[in-house]
Design a protein around this motif. Structure first.
Motif, short mmCIF file in Angstrom:
data_model
loop_
_atom_site.label_atom_id
_atom_site.label_comp_id
_atom_site.label_asym_id
_atom_site.label_seq_id
_atom_site.Cartn_x
_atom_site.Cartn_y
_atom_site.Cartn_z
N ALA A 224 -11.28 -13.37 -35.97
CA ALA A 224 -9.90 -12.88 -35.23
C ALA A 224 -8.93 -12.75 -36.09
N GLY A 225 -8.91 -13.40 -37.26
CA GLY A 225 -7.97 -13.21 -38.47
C GLY A 225 -8.24 -11.67 -39.07
N ARG A 226 -9.39 -11.28 -39.36
CA ARG A 226 -9.66 -9.90 -39.91
C ARG A 226 -9.50 -8.91 -38.58
N ARG A 227 -9.99 -9.21 -37.47
CA ARG A 227 -9.67 -8.21 -36.14
C ARG A 227 -8.14 -7.95 -36.07
N LEU A 228 -7.23 -8.84 -35.90
CA LEU A 228 -5.96 -8.85 -35.50
C LEU A 228 -5.29 -7.98 -36.68
N LYS A 229 -5.48 -8.43 -38.03
CA LYS A 229 -4.74 -7.86 -39.02
C LYS A 229 -5.25 -6.15 -39.10
N LYS A 230 -6.33 -6.00 -38.50
CA LYS A 230 -6.88 -4.39 -38.61
C LYS A 230 -6.26 -3.59 -37.36
N ASP A 231 -6.35 -4.27 -36.30
CA ASP A 231 -6.19 -3.65 -35.17
C ASP A 231 -4.73 -4.04 -34.52
N GLY A 232 -3.98 -5.22 -35.05
CA GLY A 232 -2.84 -5.65 -34.31
C GLY A 232 -3.03 -6.56 -33.36
N LEU A 233 -2.10 -7.47 -32.84
CA LEU A 233 -2.02 -8.39 -31.86
C LEU A 233 -2.69 -7.91 -30.56
N ASP A 234 -2.18 -6.96 -30.03
CA ASP A 234 -2.47 -6.38 -28.93
C ASP A 234 -3.79 -5.21 -28.85
#
Length: 194
Positions: free
Chosen positions: A20-30
């Motif tokens: 989730a850390g990688r994905r959230l930093k890539k795509d944003g919280l939403d």
């Protein structure tokens, strides 16, 4: 049917938080829903609620984890005479600028965190103040408590510089922003305390 033990559950939770850390930093919280976040961890949606009460709970845990990783790095650098300089150089590098997915959560998510739930903001606040304390210890090894304000100023420069450098589409101008951020940190450290 055998149930998984506590250790397996913790390993699975860590896997979810890391991906989730990688994905959230890539795509944003939403930018990603629970389905995507769980798929990244190789799990189904059904497993989500065994680990988290809500997406905000996952985001808060992920931000806390990301900032704890920064604290670990800063503590490792504290053993090196040029640890602070190495940290600033790496933070304000083109490589870090170009790799939000593996980089600093502040540089990737700060604007969104400011507009998020109280739980996410609390997790961020706790984590970034811990980072500031460890950065202060790295900046002023003999008096880390006195360095917290300077460390927060340094973090503001680092994060703002990184965000601006990422937003500028001209590579040369972007690298000039990174260089100016490093100069601003040097000036901050050279200035007498007000």
């Amino acid at each position: 049917m055998a149930r998984y033990g506590k250790e397996h559950k913790e390993v699975t939770r860590r896997r979810i938080v890391k991906s989730a850390g990688r994905r959230l930093k890539k795509d944003g919280l939403d930018g990603s829903g629970v389905t995507t976040l769980m798929a990244d961890a190789g799990l189904t949606n059904g497993a989500f609620y065994a680990h988290f009460a809500s997406k905000d709970d996952l985001v808060a845990a992920t931000i806390a984890d990301q900032l704890q990783e920064q604290q670990v790095l800063l503590r490792q650098l504290a053993d090196e005479p040029d640890g602070f300089t190495r940290f600033v150089r790496a933070y304000l590098s083109p490589g870090h600028r170009d790799d939000a997915e593996e980089g600093c959560p502040s540089g990737a998510l700060l604007g969104e965190v400011a507009r998020s739930s109280p739980a996410i903001r609390r997790a961020y606040s706790t984590g970034i103040l811990g980072v500031a304390d460890d950065l202060a210890a790295l900046m002023t090894p003999g008096a880390p408590a006195a360095g917290r304000r300077q460390a927060l100023g340094c973090i503001a420069i680092l994060v703002g510089t990184l965000q601006l450098a990422r937003a500028i589409d001209d590579p040369q101008e972007s690298e000039a922003v990174l260089a100016e951020g490093a100069r601003a940190i040097s000036a901050l450290l050279a200035a007498p305390e007000a």
